[in-house]
Design an enzyme around this catalytic site. Sequence first.
Site, PDB file in Angstrom:
ATOM      1  N   GLN A 168       0.812  -1.240  -0.001  1.00  0.00           N
ATOM      2  CA  GLN A 168       0.057   0.046   0.093  1.00  0.00           C
ATOM      3  C   GLN A 168       0.879   1.312   0.060  1.00  0.00           C
ATOM      4  O   GLN A 168       0.511   2.028  -0.687  1.00  0.00           O
ATOM      5  CB  GLN A 168      -0.981  -0.044   1.183  1.00  0.00           C
ATOM      6  CG  GLN A 168      -2.077  -0.704   1.076  1.00  0.00           C
ATOM      7  CD  GLN A 168      -3.122   0.159   0.266  1.00  0.00           C
ATOM      8  OE1 GLN A 168      -3.269   0.188  -0.718  1.00  0.00           O
ATOM      9  NE2 GLN A 168      -4.264   0.817   1.045  1.00  0.00           N
TER      10      GLN A 168
ATOM     11  N   GLY B 253      -4.141   3.902   3.089  1.00  0.00           N
ATOM     12  CA  GLY B 253      -4.273   3.798   1.753  1.00  0.00           C
ATOM     13  C   GLY B 253      -4.089   5.349   1.213  1.00  0.00           C
ATOM     14  O   GLY B 253      -3.380   5.508   0.244  1.00  0.00           O
ATOM     15  N   GLU B 254      -4.664   6.126   2.022  1.00  0.00           N
ATOM     16  CA  GLU B 254      -4.645   7.782   1.654  1.00  0.00           C
ATOM     17  C   GLU B 254      -3.116   8.430   1.915  1.00  0.00           C
ATOM     18  O   GLU B 254      -2.635   8.846   1.187  1.00  0.00           O
ATOM     19  CB  GLU B 254      -5.818   8.416   2.265  1.00  0.00           C
ATOM     20  CG  GLU B 254      -7.014   7.930   2.195  1.00  0.00           C
ATOM     21  CD  GLU B 254      -7.424   7.368   0.998  1.00  0.00           C
ATOM     22  OE1 GLU B 254      -7.208   8.243  -0.166  1.00  0.00           O
ATOM     23  OE2 GLU B 254      -8.424   6.546   0.794  1.00  0.00           O
TER      24      GLU B 254
END
Length: 717
Positions: A610, A676-677
């Site tokens: 990720q 994730g961000e």
Amino acid sequence: MKEGAINKEGLSRIDGRLKVTGAARYSAEFTPAGMVYGVLVGSTITKGSIKLIDTKAAEKAPGVLTVITHFNCPKIPGYQPETGKPEPEKGPYKFFYNNKILFNGQPVAVVVADTFERALLASSLVKVQYNTDNYRTNLRANIDKSFSPGNDGETKRGNVDAWQSAPIKLQQEYVIPSEVHSPMELHSIIARWDANDKLTVWDKTQGVKDTQESIANTFKLPKENVQVNSKFVGGAFGSALQVWPHEIAVIIAAKVVKRPVKLMLSRADMFTSVGYRPHTWQKIGIGATGDGKLVGITHEAIGQTSTYEDFNEGPTGVSRSTYACANVHTIYKLNALDIGSPTWMRGPGEATGAFALESALDELSYALNIDPIELRLKNYAETDPESGKPFSSKYLNEAYKLGADHIGWNDRSQKPASISKDGWLEGYGMGGGMFGAYRDQAACRALMMVDGTLLLQTSVSDIGPGTGTAMVSIASEMMGIDPEKIRFEMGDSSLPYAPSQGGSSITATVGSAVNDACKDLKEKFQQLIGNGGSDKPDYVKILKEHNLSKLEATTASKGGPEMSKYAMYSWSVHFVKVKVHPATGVIKIDRVVCVADSGHIVSPKTARSQIIGGAIGGIGMALMEEVVIDHRYGKVVNNNFADYHVPVNADIPQIEALFVNKPDPYINPMGAKGMGEIALIGMAGAVANAVYNASGIRVRELPITPDKLIMAKNAQV
């Protein structure tokens, strides 16, 4: 290794073998009996209306079953205005609702044929006559027409002009262009009507439950009569968070021809049909005392949206929340252009805002002659600057040190363009990111079978981060069984509820449901064996003793009151070393170190993937990605991977992904927060800051390309 134990590197992807062998079936790879093919015809003008559509040649072409336009499209129940109520002025684009053209490439017809090739040929035979209107597609040329999106437009804290009276201050403008999601898998859907009021779709979606509800509402169907399948998704990054017009087109076409219909967008369609990160102009004013304490920040932003729908991603929020500063003023406006609507894209809002804020803070560090890390530590927020609440956990200071040590930050020079090796200028930069750490509600069904396998079921989609792997890791730890004995079923709207995969919330949300379902299942086993039973029961033996083929628990899970007592965020810091060729302006990324403060790391291998993927996306944002519109025609001209550049392996060095890995005590049972961000947020600023440190040239409009460096260098001479 003992049963139920997972090594410190974590599980390998449970679906890895399926993907690399081609056994994983994506939405376009199903073949229901009698399936036919649809191809869209897009508008060739940017604004106006359809005067006439000649479909005769297309209808006579071999294999063509129908050509649907707004002239013959069946009425879509959910599009009709409510009785006695005026039609809303703005809202999502309605497929084939009227003759208006709102953006270039807007679908004006769908051709259905017995093969894809015949449908594609027939689509070229559809002839459309238009009435054209004047249009606007250029943000810069129309920036004076911007407007406030309501109450979210402006915020004030303290003295809004305080930055202007600071001893050290600066004000600069920063621009990011539009960027498209560019997933490897194109958007596609297959629709099959099983009865007049019953529908099955195989769709690329980030949330089967939300897609189910949206389709049911649009066609006024009982929700349980809409079956949505999305077992595998080949990347989405926000582009599959809503139902788009092409999906509605296929459902209508399947109804008309009474056969399953498949439609896959072309790569060119992906630039106009499924949203993008909006082109955004920003201006930051920032001031500090001589020793580096922030006095005030003002952050203005104007983002483009469509004329028919207001998309508000809120890029100015980072300036209110990232650093301790008593005086903050933010203004956010929209600019409506004759283009398709933007949508969420990885790190939405924060990625845009962080580029401006982290660049401005870096510029301030040079004005103060203070190390960029030291400046951030001087303004480290111990409590949430916006709400005043304590953080549920925050170890960002440790992330700074960890990343600095690994990149060799001590080798950085505070003087730009002062390190040269083998004909290349070298420099270091860093940038930070933050994003809300969320826990939604979800449910999971856990079934222990008499053969010793554990089946987990929930409707969540997996767009690539390895959700199934993380869930199996959680269940293995909870139940004390080998991960290889656990199956995880997902991507099916008939399974227990899970939200869409977005906002970095799935591990915290669905992981909690898996944890709680396993806990409830263990309690059921304990009830069977009584109080004198073992803490580590033999599940197979118990089931056989009670003549049971299985034992199951379905559990819904959500956060408690602690969710409102604390400010919950994930943080990241990105360190970059670059090389810049002084004569050509070529930029090479030499090293990257990313550190995430995102709670307990449930699945280390997939977490590392990720972070690496987000960093690569941030490098693309910084150096390459830009949607180019020819404003003479309002048309995207680089709608392919030859002209829209994304990073390839040759552009990317080895990326170190590191984790603070300390659990958050409040957010969920695992102590995990999203990442994730934050994997992308702040990365573009880190690259820009490294380029400046290497070359002495500050580029404030992305992407940073060799021509911009050369032009800036020539301007300095």
